[in-house]
Design a protein around this motif. Structure first.
Motif, PDB file in Angstrom:
ATOM      1  N   ILE A  58     -26.859  23.051 -32.864  1.00 27.43           N
ATOM      2  CA  ILE A  58     -27.553  22.017 -32.092  1.00 27.43           C
ATOM      3  C   ILE A  58     -29.058  22.250 -31.893  1.00 27.43           C
ATOM      4  N   PRO A  59     -29.615  23.474 -32.012  1.00 25.73           N
ATOM      5  CA  PRO A  59     -31.079  23.565 -31.905  1.00 25.73           C
ATOM      6  C   PRO A  59     -31.808  22.724 -32.952  1.00 25.73           C
ATOM      7  N   ALA A  60     -31.317  22.730 -34.189  1.00 25.69           N
ATOM      8  CA  ALA A  60     -31.963  21.918 -35.229  1.00 25.69           C
ATOM      9  C   ALA A  60     -31.804  20.433 -34.930  1.00 25.69           C
ATOM     10  N   GLU A  61     -30.657  20.042 -34.373  1.00 26.39           N
ATOM     11  CA  GLU A  61     -30.451  18.625 -34.047  1.00 26.39           C
ATOM     12  C   GLU A  61     -31.329  18.209 -32.875  1.00 26.39           C
ATOM     13  N   LEU A  62     -31.505  19.085 -31.902  1.00 26.59           N
ATOM     14  CA  LEU A  62     -32.412  18.778 -30.795  1.00 26.59           C
ATOM     15  C   LEU A  62     -33.848  18.691 -31.289  1.00 26.59           C
ATOM     16  N   ALA A  63     -34.235  19.591 -32.190  1.00 24.78           N
ATOM     17  CA  ALA A  63     -35.602  19.582 -32.708  1.00 24.78           C
ATOM     18  C   ALA A  63     -35.907  18.308 -33.493  1.00 24.78           C
ATOM     19  N   ARG A  64     -34.882  17.653 -34.040  1.00 30.47           N
ATOM     20  CA  ARG A  64     -35.088  16.408 -34.788  1.00 30.47           C
ATOM     21  C   ARG A  64     -35.377  15.224 -33.888  1.00 30.47           C
ATOM     22  N   ARG A  65     -35.011  15.318 -32.613  1.00 29.41           N
ATOM     23  CA  ARG A  65     -35.056  14.133 -31.754  1.00 29.41           C
ATOM     24  C   ARG A  65     -36.443  13.480 -31.681  1.00 29.41           C
ATOM     25  N   PRO A  66     -37.550  14.202 -31.432  1.00 25.09           N
ATOM     26  CA  PRO A  66     -38.843  13.500 -31.324  1.00 25.09           C
ATOM     27  C   PRO A  66     -39.175  12.698 -32.584  1.00 25.09           C
ATOM     28  N   HIS A  67     -39.029  13.313 -33.747  1.00 26.90           N
ATOM     29  CA  HIS A  67     -39.360  12.621 -34.993  1.00 26.90           C
ATOM     30  C   HIS A  67     -38.427  11.444 -35.233  1.00 26.90           C
ATOM     31  N   GLU A  68     -37.122  11.632 -35.026  1.00 30.38           N
ATOM     32  CA  GLU A  68     -36.178  10.546 -35.252  1.00 30.38           C
ATOM     33  C   GLU A  68     -36.415   9.389 -34.287  1.00 30.38           C
ATOM     34  N   LEU A  69     -36.769   9.686 -33.038  1.00 31.27           N
ATOM     35  CA  LEU A  69     -36.998   8.612 -32.079  1.00 31.27           C
ATOM     36  C   LEU A  69     -38.308   7.882 -32.353  1.00 31.27           C
ATOM     37  N   ALA A  70     -39.302   8.601 -32.894  1.00 28.84           N
ATOM     38  CA  ALA A  70     -40.519   7.916 -33.330  1.00 28.84           C
ATOM     39  C   ALA A  70     -40.214   6.989 -34.504  1.00 28.84           C
ATOM     40  N   LEU A  71     -39.373   7.454 -35.432  1.00 26.75           N
ATOM     41  CA  LEU A  71     -38.961   6.585 -36.539  1.00 26.75           C
ATOM     42  C   LEU A  71     -38.126   5.412 -36.037  1.00 26.75           C
ATOM     43  N   GLN A  72     -37.326   5.635 -34.993  1.00 28.81           N
ATOM     44  CA  GLN A  72     -36.529   4.548 -34.423  1.00 28.81           C
ATOM     45  C   GLN A  72     -37.430   3.441 -33.883  1.00 28.81           C
ATOM     46  N   LEU A  73     -38.489   3.825 -33.188  1.00 31.60           N
ATOM     47  CA  LEU A  73     -39.435   2.835 -32.687  1.00 31.60           C
ATOM     48  C   LEU A  73     -40.086   2.092 -33.843  1.00 31.60           C
ATOM     49  N   ARG A  74     -40.478   2.818 -34.878  1.00 31.22           N
ATOM     50  CA  ARG A  74     -41.097   2.172 -36.039  1.00 31.22           C
ATOM     51  C   ARG A  74     -40.141   1.186 -36.697  1.00 31.22           C
ATOM     52  N   GLU A  75     -38.856   1.592 -36.841  1.00 37.72           N
ATOM     53  CA  GLU A  75     -37.890   0.706 -37.470  1.00 37.72           C
ATOM     54  C   GLU A  75     -37.582  -0.504 -36.598  1.00 37.72           C
ATOM     55  N   ALA A  76     -37.529  -0.308 -35.284  1.00 35.23           N
ATOM     56  CA  ALA A  76     -37.282  -1.440 -34.384  1.00 35.23           C
ATOM     57  C   ALA A  76     -38.401  -2.467 -34.495  1.00 35.23           C
ATOM     58  N   LEU A  77     -39.643  -1.989 -34.603  1.00 32.27           N
ATOM     59  CA  LEU A  77     -40.766  -2.913 -34.778  1.00 32.27           C
ATOM     60  C   LEU A  77     -40.759  -3.537 -36.165  1.00 32.27           C
ATOM     61  N   ARG A  78     -40.461  -2.724 -37.167  1.00 30.99           N
ATOM     62  CA  ARG A  78     -40.464  -3.247 -38.541  1.00 30.99           C
ATOM     63  C   ARG A  78     -39.408  -4.335 -38.717  1.00 30.99           C
ATOM     64  N   ARG A  79     -38.251  -4.174 -38.064  1.00 26.68           N
ATOM     65  CA  ARG A  79     -37.192  -5.186 -38.168  1.00 26.68           C
ATOM     66  C   ARG A  79     -37.338  -6.287 -37.132  1.00 26.68           C
ATOM     67  N   ARG A  80     -38.332  -6.143 -36.254  1.00 24.54           N
ATOM     68  CA  ARG A  80     -38.593  -7.123 -35.192  1.00 24.54           C
ATOM     69  C   ARG A  80     -37.332  -7.388 -34.369  1.00 24.54           C
ATOM     70  N   LEU A  81     -36.757  -6.301 -33.874  1.00 20.43           N
ATOM     71  CA  LEU A  81     -35.553  -6.408 -33.065  1.00 20.43           C
ATOM     72  C   LEU A  81     -35.890  -6.994 -31.703  1.00 20.43           C
ATOM     73  N   HIS A  82     -34.863  -7.212 -30.934  1.00 20.41           N
ATOM     74  CA  HIS A  82     -35.019  -7.770 -29.587  1.00 20.41           C
ATOM     75  C   HIS A  82     -35.893  -6.859 -28.724  1.00 20.41           C
ATOM     76  N   LEU A  83     -36.540  -7.450 -27.755  1.00 22.64           N
ATOM     77  CA  LEU A  83     -37.410  -6.694 -26.859  1.00 22.64           C
ATOM     78  C   LEU A  83     -36.673  -5.531 -26.201  1.00 22.64           C
ATOM     79  N   ASP A  84     -35.400  -5.725 -25.847  1.00 24.41           N
ATOM     80  CA  ASP A  84     -34.643  -4.647 -25.206  1.00 24.41           C
ATOM     81  C   ASP A  84     -34.527  -3.433 -26.124  1.00 24.41           C
ATOM     82  N   ALA A  85     -34.337  -3.676 -27.432  1.00 25.60           N
ATOM     83  CA  ALA A  85     -34.218  -2.567 -28.376  1.00 25.60           C
ATOM     84  C   ALA A  85     -35.541  -1.812 -28.493  1.00 25.60           C
TER      85      ALA A  85
END
Length: 553
Positions: free
Chosen positions: A439-466
């Motif tokens: 789990i240390p490697a999985e925890l270390a991935r969280r900042p980068h993955e969540l930044a990519l999640q924000l980018r993908e949510a904007l790129r797909r123009r998801l709902h404001l809640d997402a």
């Protein structure tokens, strides 16, 4: 690559690189690359190529100095200019469109069809050698071994099926863009089964021949009821022999890793030496009576001899074999598109064969049920997790934690609880990894993955809640995770957000996305400490363009 370009592409590359040389700072470099990539890749068939190049460039910027960033930009520009004609031609072929041909001169005489242009050697597809024929296995018990492999593989499939959970969608703190936790990928079961029932089982032939393989007759191979009866008798013995083989391999692999670390530290295998040892010597016992000498019996004595001592860090043949086998395991996973962590080793494979499936399933259901219940306190959940830690190995406890986080990371078992289960009382990464292999490697991935999640949510123009959910979870990382342990990972995530102006340069709403990036960066850097203000302003900026239904994706 650049020297082989046609003249027009060569002139274009020289012009763009000369303009790149005049860029003086990182923000200016992002603006320049956004403009250049948008200009060079503006056609309909370039959209996928543009997205891949933008993402690769943004991911590579993190941690580089400005001169290194310019070198990366130069490399990206060369790739785009070199490969753009081929990408366009491939897109036209896929969509059934003939490639555009330049108009022929009006008065040119009819000529024979020109030969197709020769592709440069660097761009020719790699010719893979024909696959080698399978090795002829003349093993006398091959059918019996295949039966044991089938039974062993089925048992392993059932055990790995206990370790899978549904993967989350945006927005979620456990979301992953590319590869989730490797045990949640069904492909891993295929890879592990092929490895254990192939190379590992073949190493166990000596231990299985007399007591298992030689007893498998035609009835066992053909009649299902006889198969079940025989496997019930032989299962424990097969398990024991395979476990012994994995135990030896794990010991040799650990020793090889220790020696390799020492070689990396010292730069060599060490020096060959000598030592004096006592060696037993047996010689005939002789007698001499009245001048007559004869031998009767033997006598054993010792003598001191000097022997060579190999270099202290030189790998033994068994250690080399263990390293080759684990590399074969990881290469097989890589060919299937699955990256395995270092902790997925022989010891982990032993764990997969040795744990109690019923107890694991009970603990899994209990912990996930508690984590999903709204009245469960964090303290009680932590106590139950500690109790499970006493019943299972560190590998299995990490799997349980990952299952809880993936299923309930947005309810009761949030990032703060996941961080506490990972870090515990550890003050550095080495102590943390020693206790928690996965789990240390999985925890270390969280900042980068969540930044990519924000980018993908904007790129797909998801709902404001997402989008707001993605922003909130990203900000949680900077609140929960300490810079002492995860400083580079937090900086990498910030680099993804910083690159939004370039990533969305071809989007009509680039101004909105740039504003969102500035708001998020101001919050994570402390310029705007109030998170509620950040979320409110992101909502105001994005509300106009967000999808009006389907809050998640």
């Amino acid at each position: 690559m650049a020297n082989d370009l046609p003249a027009d592409q060569r002139l274009l590359l020289d012009d763009v690189l000369s303009r790149l040389g005049k860029v003086e700072d990182s923000p200016g470099l992002l603006r320049f690359m956004a403009e250049i990539l948008k200009t060079l890749l503006r056609r309909q068939g370039d959209a996928q190529f543009l997205a891949v190049i933008q993402d690769a460039f943004a991911a590579g910027l993190t941690g580089l100095t400005f001169p290194e960033q310019k070198e990366l930009a130069s490399e990206v520009i060369q790739v785009v200019i070199t490969k753009r004609p081929e990408i366009a031609l491939a897109w036209q072929k896929i969509h059934g469109q003939p490639p555009r041909q330049p108009p022929a001169p009006a008065q040119a005489p009819a000529a024979a069809a020109a030969a197709p242009p020769q592709r440069r050697a660097a761009d020719l597809p790699m010719e893979m050698p024909p696959p080698l024929p399978p090795e002829a296995d003349e093993y006398a018990f091959s059918p019996a071994e295949a039966f044991v492999a089938g039974q062993l593989g089925d048992a392993l499939d059932k055990r790995l099926a206990l370790m899978r959970v549904p993967l989350p969608a945006i927005p979620s703190v456990a979301w992953c863009l590319d590869q989730p936790f490797f045990l949640f990928v069904p492909t891993f079961a295929v890879i592990a089964k092929a490895f254990i029932t192939g190379p590992i089982l073949r190493r166990c032939r000596d231990g299985l021949e007399k007591r298992v393989l030689s007893r498998i007759d035609h009835e066992v191979l053909t009649k299902p009821d006889r198969q079940a009866e025989f496997w019930n008798e032989a299962r424990e013995l097969v398990w024991k022999v395979v476990d012994e083989s994995l135990t030896k391999l794990a010991t040799h692999h650990k020793a090889a890793e220790t020696k390799q670390a020492a070689i990396a530290r010292t730069g060599n295998e060490g020096k060959e030496g000598f030592k004096v040892v006592e060696m037993p010597v047996t010689r005939p016992r002789t007698y001499n009576i009245l001048g007559v000498e004869f031998a009767l019996g033997q006598v054993t004595t010792t003598k001191r001899v000097k022997v060579k001592v190999p270099p202290p860090y030189k790998l033994e043949p068994e250690e080399v074999q263990a390293m080759d086998l684990i590399q074969e395991f990881r290469n097989g996973a890589a060919q299937a598109g699955l990256k395995l962590p270092d902790a997925a080793d022989f010891q982990f494979l032993r764990t997969l064969l040795n744990f109690n499936p019923r107890l694991f399933a009970q603990s899994r259901d209990e912990l996930i049920g508690l984590a999903a219940h709204e009245d469960t306190t964090s303290g009680f959940l932590t106590e139950r997790l500690k109790a499970a830690d006493k019943s299972f190995t560190n590998h299995l406890t990490d799997v349980l934690v990952m299952m809880m986080f993936t299923r309930c990371g947005d309810t009761s078992f949030r990032l703060a609880q996941f961080h506490a289960a990972c870090v515990g009382s550890a003050r550095d990464k080495s102590a943390m990894v020693a206790k928690r292999p996965f789990i240390p490697a999985e925890l270390a991935r969280r900042p980068h993955e969540l930044a990519l999640q924000l980018r993908e949510a904007l790129r797909r123009r998801l709902h404001l809640d997402a989008v707001l959910g993605s922003v909130e979870r990203l900000l949680d990382c900077y609140k929960v995770m300490s810079r002492n342990l995860f400083g580079p990972e937090l900086d990498e995530a910030r680099g993804v957000i910083t690159a939004f102006p370039m990533i969305f340069a071809a989007d009509a709403e680039v101004a909105t996305y740039t504003t969102i990036a500035k708001l998020v960066l101001a919050t994570v850097t402390g310029e705007q400490p109030d998170r509620s203000i950040c979320l409110m302003r992101v909502g105001q900026a994005y509300d106009r363009i967000g999808r009006k239904s389907a809050a998640t994706a």
